[in-house]
Scaffold this motif. Structure first.
Motif, PDB file in Angstrom:
ATOM      1  N   ARG A   1      -3.120 -14.921   1.505  1.00  0.00           N
ATOM      2  CA  ARG A   1      -4.035 -14.583   0.402  1.00  0.00           C
ATOM      3  C   ARG A   1      -3.235 -14.089  -0.824  1.00  0.00           C
TER       4      ARG A   1
ATOM      5  N   MET B   1     -14.335  -6.619   1.554  1.00  0.00           N
ATOM      6  CA  MET B   1     -12.886  -6.586   1.829  1.00  0.00           C
ATOM      7  C   MET B   1     -12.158  -5.816   0.727  1.00  0.00           C
ATOM      8  N   ASP B   2     -12.581  -6.042  -0.501  1.00  0.00           N
ATOM      9  CA  ASP B   2     -11.879  -5.381  -1.604  1.00  0.00           C
ATOM     10  C   ASP B   2     -12.047  -3.863  -1.551  1.00  0.00           C
TER      11      ASP B   2
ATOM     12  N   CYS C   1       0.812  -1.225   0.000  1.00  0.00           N
ATOM     13  CA  CYS C   1       0.000   0.000   0.000  1.00  0.00           C
ATOM     14  C   CYS C   1       0.839   1.265   0.000  1.00  0.00           C
TER      15      CYS C   1
ATOM     16  N   SER D   1      -7.586  -8.796   6.201  1.00  0.00           N
ATOM     17  CA  SER D   1      -7.936  -9.515   4.968  1.00  0.00           C
ATOM     18  C   SER D   1      -8.573 -10.872   5.214  1.00  0.00           C
ATOM     19  N   CYS D   2      -9.399 -10.959   6.243  1.00  0.00           N
ATOM     20  CA  CYS D   2     -10.014 -12.253   6.541  1.00  0.00           C
ATOM     21  C   CYS D   2     -11.226 -12.508   5.654  1.00  0.00           C
ATOM     22  N   ASN D   3     -11.779 -11.467   5.049  1.00  0.00           N
ATOM     23  CA  ASN D   3     -12.903 -11.588   4.113  1.00  0.00           C
ATOM     24  C   ASN D   3     -14.225 -11.914   4.809  1.00  0.00           C
TER      25      ASN D   3
ATOM     26  N   THR E   1       0.618   4.928  -2.193  1.00  0.00           N
ATOM     27  CA  THR E   1       0.182   6.168  -1.549  1.00  0.00           C
ATOM     28  C   THR E   1       1.377   7.108  -1.328  1.00  0.00           C
TER      29      THR E   1
ATOM     30  N   GLN F   1      -9.740  -2.656   1.156  1.00  0.00           N
ATOM     31  CA  GLN F   1      -8.359  -2.699   0.659  1.00  0.00           C
ATOM     32  C   GLN F   1      -8.101  -1.572  -0.348  1.00  0.00           C
TER      33      GLN F   1
ATOM     34  N   ILE G   1      -3.175 -14.291   7.631  1.00  0.00           N
ATOM     35  CA  ILE G   1      -4.129 -14.551   6.555  1.00  0.00           C
ATOM     36  C   ILE G   1      -3.816 -13.677   5.341  1.00  0.00           C
TER      37      ILE G   1
ATOM     38  N   GLN H   1     -18.174  -6.876  -2.563  1.00  0.00           N
ATOM     39  CA  GLN H   1     -16.815  -7.308  -2.213  1.00  0.00           C
ATOM     40  C   GLN H   1     -16.292  -6.334  -1.159  1.00  0.00           C
TER      41      GLN H   1
ATOM     42  N   PHE I   1      -9.969 -21.820   7.105  1.00  0.00           N
ATOM     43  CA  PHE I   1     -10.685 -20.563   7.356  1.00  0.00           C
ATOM     44  C   PHE I   1     -11.057 -19.877   6.044  1.00  0.00           C
TER      45      PHE I   1
ATOM     46  N   ILE J   1      -7.298   1.437   1.581  1.00  0.00           N
ATOM     47  CA  ILE J   1      -5.933   1.374   2.122  1.00  0.00           C
ATOM     48  C   ILE J   1      -4.917   1.736   1.036  1.00  0.00           C
ATOM     49  N   LYS J   2      -5.205   1.318  -0.196  1.00  0.00           N
ATOM     50  CA  LYS J   2      -4.291   1.625  -1.298  1.00  0.00           C
ATOM     51  C   LYS J   2      -4.487   3.042  -1.834  1.00  0.00           C
TER      52      LYS J   2
END
Ligand code: SF4
Ligand code: SF4
Ligand code: SF4
Ligand code: SF4
Ligand code: FES
Lengths: 300, 228
Positions: free
Chosen positions: A65, B130-131, A13, B115-117, A17, B134, A61, B128, A115, B137-138
């Motif tokens: 991913r 989580m997306d 990220c 990011s556990c979704n 940024t 995210q 996690i 979506q 999970f 955040i980006k």
């Protein structure tokens, strides 16, 4: 000559940024030497520093991913070699550590896979590497070849910080006497400075709550570079860059006699040496203005 | 209701009730004799007021859904969530910028995402989630606004988030920033806004406000729907 390299790449990220100049310079300079960085689809934040406590699996996690994204790219033929490249030292460290943890602890891998039942299982096949690990003889040769502007008058202090070297089994180089950044500097035609503070801690996240710790450490590091004859410091970590570059604002406030020093991402100096356009060097993103130094050395 | 109506058993807050098969969760509540003062609104799946959590027979998953849209199943355990407490800072749209830094100040919890979704799995709108977190955040505010466009603020994502993020309020901020600073400006919008300011609809609105209920209902259902 080896073929060109096309490799899945995790920006993180901060490169999207606060450190856009790191990303643009790295992508553009890499193109010049036949390295194509392919941003992985739908990546998520690496989680910064993954927890070291054994009961905190949740923090792992996010990295897993991302590793699944690379696995998918390989399965679908969009990539091969199962490698994931990072530019940011911090992302490198946290993702490689998670990768190592789940590979070494199948029970953790299973918990995380169970999970994330909507994802394909991560099988542990991906290798996390840092950009510097691509710099073998062959690539260094290409760098030499493309360096049209010689950095010969520029004395450069390579700053490793901790994330590239520690812990030892994660590190990309000898933790006591690393040399990969020196090799890069030499290939660019520059002068690597020998100095003591190259892997000294910059204070890392203390910068948020304990600014003064970082101000003192950064001052010590910059003064050591200066004393060793350096004109500038290079780094591959946006957090180190913030601590060494932006914190000079506070250092000057405390010590009026302090002489500022520009800090670059290594890729910015690659872009300079390759004679790339200024928008690909991204000098406006640096806190201490590096233009006077580059002008003095006739590099821009 | 005919005598042959099949009934199913549901547990409302742990107590068993027989309700007609095919009822929605909101319908089942009312059939069982509850009067819903909170936790229901449009009954059309638009307002997001009816967030509900439930577990179905034989399934270990705690699911979430809109009470007005989810049909009950036999032996379902249901609990309604009338309100989701959520952090809602005050900000001045003229003084903030469309970037990650704004969220760092106003919704710092966003940066705790692991990011556990779980949020995406909880969302009844199939967003979506989580997306979009995210994307924030980006610093990709446009992406966050677009991905979260269908959010109806039911709050289920925030209830399940282990990082205590209030996704839906952060989404509103992303959408506002997108509208104000990123989306291409529409000249028609300005014309229409001026018409409204000048009172073009005042009379019509007053008529509606004083209209007899049945007339209003007829007018609503006979309204002209333009699909362009
Ligand atoms: S280093 Fe930091 S900012 Fe970058 S991806 Fe990792 S966590 Fe996110
Ligand atoms: S998964 Fe559930 S039980 Fe396990 S630590 Fe998290 S909250 Fe606790
Ligand atoms: S994003 Fe969250 S609040 Fe919005 S609809 Fe989905 S679950 Fe509900
Ligand atoms: S539930 Fe919370 S922590 Fe998990 S992905 Fe969603 S926002 Fe991130
Ligand atoms: S009552 Fe409005 S969405 Fe269910």
């Amino acid at each position: 000559m080896k073929e060109n390299i096309k490799i899945p790449y995790f920006p993180g990220c901060t490169l999207k940024t606060k450190a856009k100049n790191f990303e643009v310079s790295a992508i553009e300079a890499s193109k010049m030497i036949g390295i194509e960085l392919t941003e992985i689809p739908k990546w998520n934040c690496c989680g910064v520093v993954s927890s070291l406590s054994t009961d905190d699996l949740m923090k792992h996690i996010a990295p897993v991913r991302n590793l699944i994204r690379v696995q998918e790219m390989n399965d679908s033929g969009q990539a091969n070699g199962n490698r994931l490249l990072t530019l940011c030292s911090m992302c490198f460290n946290s993702m490689k550590r998670t990768n190592q943890r789940v590979k070494n602890k199948p029970e953790d891998m299973k918990s995380i896979n169970d999970f994330m039942y909507l994802e394909k299982d991560y099988l542990g096949g991906v290798e996390v590497i840092h950009y510097f690990e691509l710099l073998d003889e062959e690539i260094l040769g290409r760098i030499k070849e493309k360096s049209v502007k010689s950095l010969k008058d520029l004395k450069i202090a390579p700053y490793y910080g901790c994330m590239l070297l520690r812990p030892k089994d994660i590190g990309i180089d000898n933790p006591e006497e690393p040399s990969v950044m020196e090799n890069l500097i030499s290939s660019l035609g520059g002068k690597p400075v020998k100095w003591d503070a190259k892997s000294r801690c910059c204070g890392s996240y203390h910068t948020v709550n304990n600014k003064d710790i970082v101000i003192n450490l950064a001052k010590g590091i910059i003064e050591n570079a200066r004393k060793s004859g350096a004109d500038t410091i290079i780094t591959s970590c946006p957090l180190c860059a913030f601590n060494l570059d932006n914190r000079q604002k506070e250092i000057i406030k405390k010590d009026h006699g302090f002489r500022t020093m520009p800090v670059f991402y290594f890729s910015q100096l690659m872009a300079v040496a390759f004679g790339l356009k200024e928008e690909f060097i991204g000098l406006d993103g640096n806190y201490i203005d590096p233009k006077p130094l580059l002008k003095e050395k006739k590099l821009i | 209701m005919s005598d042959t109506q099949k009934m199913v058993k549901v547990y409302v807050m742990g107590e068993a009730y027989m309700v007609p098969e095919g009822s929605t969760i909101v319908g089942a509540f009312e059939y069982a004799g509850f009067q819903l003062k909170r936790g229901v609104g449009c009954r059309e799946g638009f307002c997001g007021a009816c967030a509900t959590v439930y577990r179905e027979k034989g399934d270990y998953k705690l699911k979430g859904g809109l009470g007005c849209q989810t049909v009950v199943t036999d032996e379902m355990y249901i609990a309604q969530i009338p309100f989701v407490p959520a952090d809602k800072p005050i900000y001045d749209m003229d003084e903030i910028t469309p970037d990650a830094g704004t969220f760092m100040n106003l919704y710092p919890s966003v940066f705790r995402c692991v990011s556990c979704n779980t949020c995406t799995k909880a969302c009844p709108q199939d967003i979506q989630v989580m997306d979009y977190i995210q994307a924030i955040i980006k610093g990709d505010i446009a992406e966050a606004a677009n991905l979260s466009f269908d959010c109806i603020r039911c709050g289920l994502c925030a209830l399940r988030c282990p990082a205590e993020i209030v996704q839906f309020n952060a989404a509103i901020l992303a959408q506002r920033l997108y509208g104000k600073y990123i989306a291409p400006k529409s000249p028609e919008l300005e014309v229409r806004a001026n018409e409204i300011i000048e009172g073009k609809y005042v009379k019509e609105l007053e008529e509606l406000a004083t209209m007899e209920k049945q007339k209003l209902v007829d007018k609503y259902y006979n309204r002209e729907i333009k699909i362009s």
